[in-house]
Motif scaffolding. Structure first.
Motif, PDB file in Angstrom:
ATOM      1  N   UNK A  96     -33.326  -3.497  44.741  1.00 12.19           N
ATOM      2  CA  UNK A  96     -33.633  -4.383  43.616  1.00 12.19           C
ATOM      3  C   UNK A  96     -34.544  -3.743  42.589  1.00 12.19           C
ATOM      4  N   UNK A  97     -35.163  -2.620  42.881  1.00 12.58           N
ATOM      5  CA  UNK A  97     -36.113  -1.985  41.964  1.00 12.58           C
ATOM      6  C   UNK A  97     -35.463  -0.802  41.248  1.00 12.58           C
ATOM      7  N   UNK A  98     -35.874  -0.513  40.027  1.00 15.46           N
ATOM      8  CA  UNK A  98     -35.286   0.605  39.268  1.00 15.46           C
ATOM      9  C   UNK A  98     -36.007   1.934  39.549  1.00 15.46           C
ATOM     10  N   UNK A  99     -35.793   2.494  40.722  1.00 16.63           N
ATOM     11  CA  UNK A  99     -36.388   3.792  41.061  1.00 16.63           C
ATOM     12  C   UNK A  99     -35.511   4.919  40.544  1.00 16.63           C
ATOM     13  N   UNK A 100     -36.127   6.050  40.239  1.00 14.81           N
ATOM     14  CA  UNK A 100     -35.357   7.186  39.738  1.00 14.81           C
ATOM     15  C   UNK A 100     -34.557   7.869  40.848  1.00 14.81           C
ATOM     16  N   UNK A 113     -35.027  -2.428  57.140  1.00 14.46           N
ATOM     17  CA  UNK A 113     -33.987  -3.164  56.424  1.00 14.46           C
ATOM     18  C   UNK A 113     -34.565  -3.930  55.235  1.00 14.46           C
ATOM     19  N   UNK A 114     -35.764  -4.470  55.387  1.00 16.04           N
ATOM     20  CA  UNK A 114     -36.422  -5.117  54.250  1.00 16.04           C
ATOM     21  C   UNK A 114     -36.756  -4.106  53.152  1.00 16.04           C
ATOM     22  N   UNK A 115     -37.113  -2.885  53.544  1.00 16.61           N
ATOM     23  CA  UNK A 115     -37.372  -1.836  52.562  1.00 16.61           C
ATOM     24  C   UNK A 115     -36.102  -1.487  51.789  1.00 16.61           C
ATOM     25  N   UNK A 116     -34.967  -1.477  52.467  1.00 17.22           N
ATOM     26  CA  UNK A 116     -33.694  -1.201  51.785  1.00 17.22           C
ATOM     27  C   UNK A 116     -33.428  -2.259  50.724  1.00 17.22           C
ATOM     28  N   UNK A 142     -32.685   5.522  49.633  1.00 17.68           N
ATOM     29  CA  UNK A 142     -31.787   4.669  50.421  1.00 17.68           C
ATOM     30  C   UNK A 142     -31.102   5.472  51.521  1.00 17.68           C
ATOM     31  N   UNK A 143     -30.742   6.717  51.230  1.00 18.94           N
ATOM     32  CA  UNK A 143     -30.130   7.573  52.261  1.00 18.94           C
ATOM     33  C   UNK A 143     -31.129   7.859  53.372  1.00 18.94           C
ATOM     34  N   UNK A 144     -32.385   8.088  53.016  1.00 22.69           N
ATOM     35  CA  UNK A 144     -33.413   8.310  54.038  1.00 22.69           C
ATOM     36  C   UNK A 144     -33.638   7.060  54.881  1.00 22.69           C
ATOM     37  N   UNK A 145     -33.629   5.906  54.248  1.00 21.09           N
ATOM     38  CA  UNK A 145     -33.800   4.660  55.002  1.00 21.09           C
ATOM     39  C   UNK A 145     -32.611   4.413  55.925  1.00 21.09           C
TER      40      UNK A 145
END
Length: 125
Positions: free
Chosen positions: A31-35, A23-26, A41-44
């Protein structure tokens, strides 16, 4: 207590830690600009669902098969002691923070290596 019950107790203790970490990883991914943010997020989300299902199965096994109740007795700086109670026996198990971290890491590695690829994502993420 046999090895199977001890492994079940370890999973019962460490799966909630793994859920909290995920949940902390989500939150970090949001908050980060990942491509490929939606993909990750779906994997998490799939990992949290898998961990929750695993925790429910472990909790059911702990109570129905082994008839154990596990509670935290005390937390020191480097050690956490858990007490387990069954109908005819009781005892304490102590883990260091490094041992709990390693068990949690093993659980997360197992879950993430067995996750399916998320479906129904848009082509442009």
């Amino acid at each position: 207590m046999n090895n199977e019950a001890e492994k079940t107790i370890q999973q019962f203790i460490c799966i909630p830690y793994a859920i909290k970490i995920t949940k902390l990883d989500i939150i970090e991914f949001q908050t980060q600009p990942f491509k490929l943010k939606r993909f990750h997020l779906a994997r998490l989300d799939l990992a949290i669902e898998s961990l929750q299902a695993m925790f429910n199965a472990v909790r059911e096994e702990l109570y129905s098969k082994h008839r154990l109740n596990v509670t935290v007795v005390r937390r020191d700086a480097d050690y956490t002691t858990f007490k387990w109670i069954s109908r005819h026996q009781s005892g304490e198990v102590t883990y260091t923070s490094a041992e709990l971290k390693q068990i949690t890491t093993d659980i997360l590695m197992d879950v993430f290596t067995n996750l399916p690829v998320p479906q129904n994502l848009p082509a442009w993420i």
